[in-house]
Design an enzyme around this catalytic site. Structure first.
Site, PDB file in Angstrom:
ATOM      1  N   GLU A  59     -23.650 -27.002-102.940  1.00  0.00           N
ATOM      2  CA  GLU A  59     -23.314 -25.867-103.797  1.00  0.00           C
ATOM      3  C   GLU A  59     -22.315 -24.962-103.077  1.00  0.00           C
ATOM      4  O   GLU A  59     -22.674 -24.246-102.134  1.00  0.00           O
ATOM      5  CB  GLU A  59     -24.568 -25.056-104.151  1.00  0.00           C
ATOM      6  CG  GLU A  59     -24.293 -24.046-105.254  1.00  0.00           C
ATOM      7  CD  GLU A  59     -24.691 -22.623-104.940  1.00  0.00           C
ATOM      8  OE1 GLU A  59     -24.523 -21.764-105.824  1.00  0.00           O
ATOM      9  OE2 GLU A  59     -25.163 -22.340-103.813  1.00  0.00           O
ATOM     10  N   ASP A  87     -28.622 -25.923-101.943  1.00  0.00           N
ATOM     11  CA  ASP A  87     -28.386 -24.528-102.312  1.00  0.00           C
ATOM     12  C   ASP A  87     -27.626 -23.804-101.196  1.00  0.00           C
ATOM     13  O   ASP A  87     -27.908 -24.005-100.013  1.00  0.00           O
ATOM     14  CB  ASP A  87     -29.754 -23.855-102.539  1.00  0.00           C
ATOM     15  CG  ASP A  87     -29.608 -22.414-102.992  1.00  0.00           C
ATOM     16  OD1 ASP A  87     -29.101 -22.195-104.106  1.00  0.00           O
ATOM     17  OD2 ASP A  87     -29.981 -21.498-102.224  1.00  0.00           O
TER      18      ASP A  87
HETATM   19  C1  ARE Z   1     -32.791 -11.774-105.465  1.00  0.00           C
HETATM   20  C2  ARE Z   1     -32.355 -10.427-105.990  1.00  0.00           C
HETATM   21  C3  ARE Z   1     -31.556  -9.689-104.951  1.00  0.00           C
HETATM   22  C4  ARE Z   1     -32.346  -9.592-103.651  1.00  0.00           C
HETATM   23  C5  ARE Z   1     -32.727 -10.979-103.203  1.00  0.00           C
HETATM   24  C6  ARE Z   1     -33.547 -11.015-101.941  1.00  0.00           C
HETATM   25  O1  ARE Z   1     -31.574 -10.621-107.156  1.00  0.00           O
HETATM   26  O2  ARE Z   1     -31.264  -8.392-105.434  1.00  0.00           O
HETATM   27  O3  ARE Z   1     -31.556  -8.990-102.653  1.00  0.00           O
HETATM   28  O4  ARE Z   1     -33.477 -11.605-104.241  1.00  0.00           O
HETATM   29  O5  ARE Z   1     -34.683 -10.241-102.039  1.00  0.00           O
HETATM   30  C7  ARE Z   1     -30.777 -16.484-106.757  1.00  0.00           C
HETATM   31  C8  ARE Z   1     -30.359 -15.254-107.556  1.00  0.00           C
HETATM   32  C9  ARE Z   1     -30.347 -14.002-106.707  1.00  0.00           C
HETATM   33  C10 ARE Z   1     -31.680 -13.828-106.014  1.00  0.00           C
HETATM   34  C11 ARE Z   1     -31.885 -15.061-105.147  1.00  0.00           C
HETATM   35  C12 ARE Z   1     -33.181 -15.027-104.361  1.00  0.00           C
HETATM   36  O6  ARE Z   1     -29.068 -15.492-108.097  1.00  0.00           O
HETATM   37  O7  ARE Z   1     -30.105 -12.886-107.558  1.00  0.00           O
HETATM   38  O8  ARE Z   1     -31.667 -12.647-105.238  1.00  0.00           O
HETATM   39  O9  ARE Z   1     -31.938 -16.226-106.003  1.00  0.00           O
HETATM   40  O10 ARE Z   1     -34.270 -14.886-105.179  1.00  0.00           O
HETATM   41  C13 ARE Z   1     -22.962 -16.731-103.803  1.00  0.00           C
HETATM   42  C14 ARE Z   1     -23.392 -17.919-102.968  1.00  0.00           C
HETATM   43  C15 ARE Z   1     -24.117 -18.977-103.773  1.00  0.00           C
HETATM   44  C16 ARE Z   1     -25.261 -18.358-104.593  1.00  0.00           C
HETATM   45  C17 ARE Z   1     -24.657 -17.245-105.442  1.00  0.00           C
HETATM   46  C18 ARE Z   1     -25.731 -16.544-106.256  1.00  0.00           C
HETATM   47  O11 ARE Z   1     -22.235 -18.487-102.340  1.00  0.00           O
HETATM   48  O12 ARE Z   1     -24.660 -19.927-102.892  1.00  0.00           O
HETATM   49  O13 ARE Z   1     -24.028 -16.265-104.596  1.00  0.00           O
HETATM   50  N1  ARE Z   1     -25.937 -19.372-105.414  1.00  0.00           N
HETATM   51  C19 ARE Z   1     -27.240 -19.970-105.009  1.00  0.00           C
HETATM   52  C20 ARE Z   1     -28.167 -20.193-106.191  1.00  0.00           C
HETATM   53  C21 ARE Z   1     -28.654 -18.867-106.710  1.00  0.00           C
HETATM   54  C22 ARE Z   1     -29.574 -18.267-105.659  1.00  0.00           C
HETATM   55  C23 ARE Z   1     -29.075 -18.456-104.283  1.00  0.00           C
HETATM   56  C24 ARE Z   1     -27.977 -19.229-103.987  1.00  0.00           C
HETATM   57  C25 ARE Z   1     -29.911 -17.972-103.193  1.00  0.00           C
HETATM   58  O14 ARE Z   1     -27.578 -21.032-107.140  1.00  0.00           O
HETATM   59  O15 ARE Z   1     -29.319 -18.985-107.929  1.00  0.00           O
HETATM   60  O16 ARE Z   1     -29.710 -16.846-105.889  1.00  0.00           O
HETATM   61  O17 ARE Z   1     -30.835 -19.001-102.913  1.00  0.00           O
HETATM   62  C26 ARE Z   1     -18.094 -15.417-105.248  1.00  0.00           C
HETATM   63  C27 ARE Z   1     -18.339 -16.065-103.886  1.00  0.00           C
HETATM   64  C28 ARE Z   1     -19.545 -16.993-103.965  1.00  0.00           C
HETATM   65  C29 ARE Z   1     -20.737 -16.224-104.503  1.00  0.00           C
HETATM   66  C30 ARE Z   1     -20.415 -15.677-105.878  1.00  0.00           C
HETATM   67  C31 ARE Z   1     -21.567 -14.879-106.445  1.00  0.00           C
HETATM   68  O18 ARE Z   1     -17.630 -16.401-106.151  1.00  0.00           O
HETATM   69  O19 ARE Z   1     -17.212 -16.795-103.455  1.00  0.00           O
HETATM   70  O20 ARE Z   1     -19.840 -17.504-102.701  1.00  0.00           O
HETATM   71  O21 ARE Z   1     -21.876 -17.091-104.638  1.00  0.00           O
HETATM   72  O22 ARE Z   1     -19.272 -14.829-105.790  1.00  0.00           O
HETATM   73  O23 ARE Z   1     -21.435 -14.812-107.782  1.00  0.00           O
END
Ligand code: ARE
Ligand code: CA
Length: 531
Positions: free
Chosen positions: A286, A255
């Site tokens: 990822e 992740d």
């Molecule tokens: C939640 C709440 C937030 C709060 C946070 C902490 O929604 O409001 O601030 O908790 O309290 C998942 C959810 C998040 C969640 C998080 C933790 O999607 O909403 O936050 O869990 O519970 C970037 C990253 C990429 C990431 C995406 C989401 O690069 O790594 O954002 N994806 C992974 C997972 C997600 C997960 C996380 C990471 C965190 O697959 O499911 O989040 O562990 C452009 C950029 C990308 C960016 C993208 C976002 O394309 O280039 O880098 O991705 O936009 O759409």
């Protein structure tokens, strides 16, 4: 008993043949996944004491059973995945995570959103999907069914909110005591970038996803960013992952890998043990596309396999539906993969959607119905990457919890009630998993398309398939590359005894066949399913 054992033996013979014939290009991946010389002193020491370099074998088709609880994953391995020839299953983050006791801000209406699991509290396997004992037993059961288990590893950060966990532990942000690994190490302020001075943004969060230091050292959506550049944190994370490897896990979906960065990923990987099968673990990173240079998915292929997140958008645009109900043109898929700008297949975990993209508009999703199934079947036929079949729960808002108790514990998957999609069980997809395994690495040949939404192609002389993404059935006469005979259509039937439980397709002496492909449907035949 005897029977089950024979079936098992047959499966493992099949798996090793697949690994031998299909694993070659991934063999290169595995070798490439070995960290290079830039991995730092910690990595070098760890490597010199670890087993000889071995490549990670091709996982075969993987089911991504997102947030299925461990008991349900185990049952699916035995009842569905193993018998159908799936080689692996990806499961949701198994470490202890935040369990919210109150809602966040005013926009927040769901107490236990699916994303709680992305906020680690410690590395005990006490999650909303079950206990550590249930996890261990699931891995064992899946492996017995011939299905390897891959874990979603959340190692870039700890929680961003909350005060208690599914494992019943209490914590404050930036202070997580007794992590349950590495002699019960704890994380304190000094283990987070918040206090290291490395994050250059004013807010402490990632404000610019193209800024290298921000991406690596600032907080992703407010999650406490670990100092993965320190030996202590690397050791602790490796201890967690090695515990999983010790339980029989075969590798990881990493992740937020973009936010860890290549040097730290390489150093952590160098500390990992081999799998119980004696191979290097899968390291599937990822990395969303869009970032420049070193932040691009291409730039991570030297550190491991990458997730096919750009491919997801190309598949959506070719099939199209979500969110505007337009039909695209699957004839465009004649070129797909490295030639359409994606990472090389041998370095890519490919899929039609995952848990982020099914919600953010990048991908088709289960709400696209037959079109989503068709796209998944096409992916299995395409030969691009290590294909995953995504199977999760239905939702109406982006934050919905999977079906769970009031306490947040995920309940057993019930494929009949409409709450779970169970796409991994779709009969046509199961047929295509078998087809995929049978054709192996055979070259694509005899491509045909109508310039719009009907395509057909063969894979060597082993299999032939046709897809119709249009609204009307279409009758086509095309070269299949198969020898003359009558074949079972494995999308709509199964060979049973000497006949097919569904329709058959006749290939004439010249290799041609005349076939009607239904609207938003596919047909597929393979040389070993002649009736
Ligand atoms: C939640 C709440 C937030 C709060 C946070 C902490 O929604 O409001 O601030 O908790 O309290 C998942 C959810 C998040 C969640 C998080 C933790 O999607 O909403 O936050 O869990 O519970 C970037 C990253 C990429 C990431 C995406 C989401 O690069 O790594 O954002 N994806 C992974 C997972 C997600 C997960 C996380 C990471 C965190 O697959 O499911 O989040 O562990 C452009 C950029 C990308 C960016 C993208 C976002 O394309 O280039 O880098 O991705 O936009 O759409
Ligand atoms: Ca980071």
């Amino acid at each position: 008993m005897q029977h089950a054992r024979r079936r098992l033996l047959r499966r493992s013979a099949l798996v090793s043949t697949v690994a031998l014939t299909v694993g070659l290009s991934l063999g290169a991946t595995g070798a490439g996944a070995q960290p290079g010389t830039g991995a730092g002193p910690a990595a070098v020491t760890a490597q010199s004491t670890s087993a000889p370099k071995l490549s990670s074998p091709d996982p075969g088709v993987m089911a991504n059973l997102f947030e299925w609880n461990w008991t349900s994953v185990a049952k699916e391995c035995t009842d569905v995945l193993g018998p159908a020839g799936y080689g692996g299953v990806q499961v949701a983050p198994p470490q202890d995570s935040v369990k919210r006791t109150k809602l966040g801000d005013g926009s927040d209406t769901i107490l236990h959103p699916w994303w709680e699991v992305y906020q680690p509290v410690d590395y005990r396997l006490t999650s909303r999907m079950g206990s550590e004992a249930e996890f261990k037993s699931m891995v064992k059961t899946c492996r017995q069914a011939g299905v390897k288990v891959y874990v979603d590893a959340v190692i870039n950060h700890m929680t961003g909110q909350g005060d208690t966990s599914y494992g019943g532990r209490t914590f404050e942000r930036y202070a997580y005591s007794d992590l349950g690994v590495n002699h019960n190490a704890s994380y304190a302020n000094s283990d987070f970038h918040k206090y290291s001075g490395d994050c250059p943004s004013a807010s402490g969060g990632i404000e610019d996803f193209n800024n290298l230091a921000q991406v690596r050292y600032c907080e992703l959506v407010g999650l406490s960013d670990l100092r993965t550049d320190t030996t202590k944190v690397r050791k602790t994370l490796a201890a967690y992952l090695n515990k999983l490897l010790g339980y029989g896990v075969s590798g990881f979906r990493v992740d937020a890998a973009k936010h860890i960065g290549q040097p730290d990923l390489d150093a952590i990987y160098a500390r990992l043990h081999n799998t119980v099968d004696g191979t290097r673990p899968l390291w599937a990173l990822e990395v969303f596309g869009g970032g420049p240079g070193i932040l691009s998915p291409q730039a991570f292929t030297s550190s491991g396999t990458v997730l096919g997140l750009d491919g997801v958008k190309q598949i959506r645009d070719a099939f199209k539906s979500y969110p505007d109900a337009h039909v695209g043109s699957i004839a465009t898929l004649k070129v797909f993969g490295a030639d359409s700008g994606l990472t090389p297949g041998g370095k890519t975990l490919s899929f039609v959607q995952n848990h982020d993209t099914e919600r953010n508009g990048d991908a088709l999703n289960y709400k696209d119905g037959a079109r989503n199934i068709l796209a998944t079947q096409w992916l299995l036929a395409s030969g691009y990457g290590t294909p995953q079949v995504y199977s999760a729960f239905t939702f109406s808002t982006n934050d919905d919890s999977p079906p769970a108790t009031a306490d947040g514990m995920v309940t057993n998957t019930d494929c009949s009630g409409g709450a779970w999609t169970c796409i991994d069980r779709n009969a046509g997809i199961l047929g295509m998993v078998g087809w995929h395994n049978y054709v192996g690495k055979a070259q694509r040949q005899n491509w045909w398309d109508d310039g719009a939404n009907v395509i057909a192609f063969g894979r060597g002389a082993k299999g032939w398939v046709a897809f119709n993404n249009g609204p009307e059935p279409k009758k086509i006469t095309v070269q299949t590359g198969l020898s003359a005979g009558t074949y079972c259509d494995v999308v709509h039937g199964k060979k049973s005894g000497g006949s097919c439980t569904g329709p058959t397709i006749t290939v004439r002496g010249n290799g041609k066949a005349t076939v009607t492909v239904g609207a938003t449907d596919a047909v597929a035949i393979q040389a070993n399913r002649r009736v």
